[in-house]
Design a protein around this motif. Structure first.
Motif, PDB file in Angstrom:
ATOM      1  N   SER A   1     -24.838  23.476 -38.026  1.00 41.81           N
ATOM      2  CA  SER A   1     -23.472  23.521 -37.480  1.00 41.81           C
ATOM      3  C   SER A   1     -23.416  22.847 -36.108  1.00 41.81           C
ATOM      4  CB  SER A   1     -22.975  24.960 -37.387  1.00 41.81           C
ATOM      5  OG  SER A   1     -23.760  25.677 -36.470  1.00 41.81           O
ATOM      6  N   CYS A   2     -24.504  22.955 -35.343  1.00 40.45           N
ATOM      7  CA  CYS A   2     -24.520  22.341 -34.008  1.00 40.45           C
ATOM      8  C   CYS A   2     -24.571  20.817 -34.115  1.00 40.45           C
ATOM      9  CB  CYS A   2     -25.714  22.847 -33.216  1.00 40.45           C
ATOM     10  SG  CYS A   2     -25.610  24.598 -32.879  1.00 40.45           S
TER      11      CYS A   2
ATOM     12  N   VAL B   1     -23.429  19.073 -36.675  1.00 41.22           N
ATOM     13  CA  VAL B   1     -22.132  18.627 -37.214  1.00 41.22           C
ATOM     14  C   VAL B   1     -21.058  18.646 -36.127  1.00 41.22           C
ATOM     15  CG1 VAL B   1     -20.260  19.278 -38.802  1.00 41.22           C
ATOM     16  CG2 VAL B   1     -22.621  19.273 -39.609  1.00 41.22           C
ATOM     17  N   SER B   2     -21.066  19.721 -35.300  1.00 47.92           N
ATOM     18  CA  SER B   2     -19.986  19.856 -34.312  1.00 47.92           C
ATOM     19  C   SER B   2     -20.347  19.242 -32.957  1.00 47.92           C
ATOM     20  CB  SER B   2     -19.653  21.335 -34.122  1.00 47.92           C
ATOM     21  OG  SER B   2     -20.762  22.016 -33.565  1.00 47.92           O
TER      22      SER B   2
ATOM     23  N   LYS C   1     -22.059  20.768 -30.765  1.00 50.09           N
ATOM     24  CA  LYS C   1     -22.057  21.849 -29.768  1.00 50.09           C
ATOM     25  C   LYS C   1     -23.470  22.372 -29.521  1.00 50.09           C
ATOM     26  CE  LYS C   1     -17.410  23.557 -30.226  1.00 50.09           C
ATOM     27  NZ  LYS C   1     -16.540  24.620 -30.634  1.00 50.09           N
TER      28      LYS C   1
END
Lengths: 239, 146
Positions: free
Chosen positions: B81-82, B84-85, B87
């Motif tokens: 998720s990091c 992809v985003s 963040k």
């Protein structure tokens, strides 16, 4: 002509004035045209149940305006609000993608505009448009990060007062309006719902809010909550 | 892009071709118990495909107290998720047991997605599964096991 629930309704996604601000919707015109072709726009009053935990996924709901609470329930009927969904969020995406029952229930807490896309159409849409896949992945990543923040708060807060303080501070950051007397919040949730957000009882929330009020940390008038001493709230939070 | 099928139990299947696509670019790494894969607040360097062992995801308070609130195991990808985003990591990851991961550098992973768009579908499935794990964890933390 006034629209139902005084909502500003937008039926055409390509003409939506806030599309560029929305993580999922901010796609190129041809993709948005394809989205327009498969979605059904509906308006819902407050308290409408969009889908129920355990139900087979029918599809996704794009929250165009309004807000919705996502909840999960135990077999004893205890409810936890896992998230308050904001405009621009896609609801029911993980269940729709995995083809498994919805993990949570979704219910509007304000009059809302939602665009519904049937499961088959949504999967075809993802299959055809890579950009939609990427935006859905970003949306899911955002949801995952938000869930991790909740886990941190639930798992590390030492007391219920700390959890409530954390919640009020989050609201100050996301929805607060700065005034000379402090941060003003419009609270649309009942004490019961606030309790469901921090995993406690309605009685505890009522008692803690009274305590915060007595200590002049907050002031409450109807659905307006004024945070008059943010430093004291910050001091309560270790997470 | 092809939508993957699912097993009879409903768990998502990542096709052999996807596994092959990823394994060709991964760097195998062994992690003794207690070693740190990444720290909370760090920018993601890449993704870690867990092949064996268990990885604790630790969340820290302002006072420095850290608790393992989520555990990841074989077949899961950490840091997805990091990446992809874009963040920073929300938590730290440490090996709970001796573990083996396949690491793919962030830039390489991003180019892989460009070269093989079919991977996006697997990513959607993995992120969806990760979200469901979080909901399970939240139910456990509030004593709402089902």
């Amino acid at each position: 002509m006034p629209s139902p629930y005084n909502l500003e309704v937008e039926y055409n996604c390509n003409e939506c004035s806030v599309r560029a601000e929305r993580l999922f919707c901010n796609m190129n015109e041809p993709v948005v045209r394809a989205l327009d072709g498969v979605k059904f726009t509906s308006l819902y009053p407050k308290g409408s149940l969009l889908f129920v935990e355990g139900e087979d996924p029918r599809g996704v709901f794009i929250l165009c305006s309004g807000r919705a609470k996502l909840t999960t329930s135990s077999t004893e009927g205890k409810t936890l609000i896992v998230k308050i969904a904001e405009p621009g969020e896609v609801l029911g995406a993980s269940a729709t993608i995995l083809g498994r029952p919805y993990e949570v229930s979704a219910e509007t807490i304000e009059p809302s505009q939602l665009n519904f896309i049937k499961r088959d159409d949504f999967l075809k849409f993802l299959n055809t448009h890579l950009e939609a896949c990427m935006h859905t992945a970003q949306q899911l990543s955002e949801k995952y990060h938000s869930a991790q923040r909740e886990i941190r708060s639930l798992g590390l807060s030492q007391t219920t007062a700390e959890k409530l303080a954390r919640l009020l501070l989050d609201w100050c950051v996301n929805d607060g309006e700065a005034t000379p007397k402090g941060m003003r919040l419009k609270v649309l949730l009942t004490h019961e719902e606030i309790a469901q957000m921090i995993g406690t009882t309605r009685e505890t929330v009522t008692r803690l809010l009274s305590d915060f009020k007595r200590r002049k940390i907050i002031d409450v008038k109807g659905s307006t909550l004024l945070v008059t001493n943010r430093d004291d709230l910050e001091a309560m939070v270790s997470v | 892009m092809t939508v993957e099928t699912q097993t009879e139990t409903g768990s998502p299947v990542i096709s052999e071709s996807v596994i092959r696509a990823l394994s060709r670019f991964e760097k195998a790494e062994g992690w003794p118990t207690g070693s740190i894969l990444f720290r909370e607040g760090e920018q993601p360097r890449g993704v870690y495909i867990i092949h064996s062992g268990e990885i604790d995801q630790l969340f820290s308070s302002r006072t420095g107290q850290a608790k393992p609130l989520l555990v990841a195991g074989p077949g899961q990808i950490l840091g997805l998720s990091c990446v992809v985003s874009g963040k920073a990591h929300n938590c730290s990851a440490t090996a709970r047991t001796p573990s083996v991961t396949g690491f793919i550098d962030r830039d390489r992973f991003t180019s892989l997605l460009e070269e093989q768009p079919a991977l996006w579908w697997s990513i959607l499935q993995m992120l969806s599964t990760d979200i469901n794990s979080c909901y399970d964890c939240m139910r456990t933390l509030t004593h709402m096991g089902r």
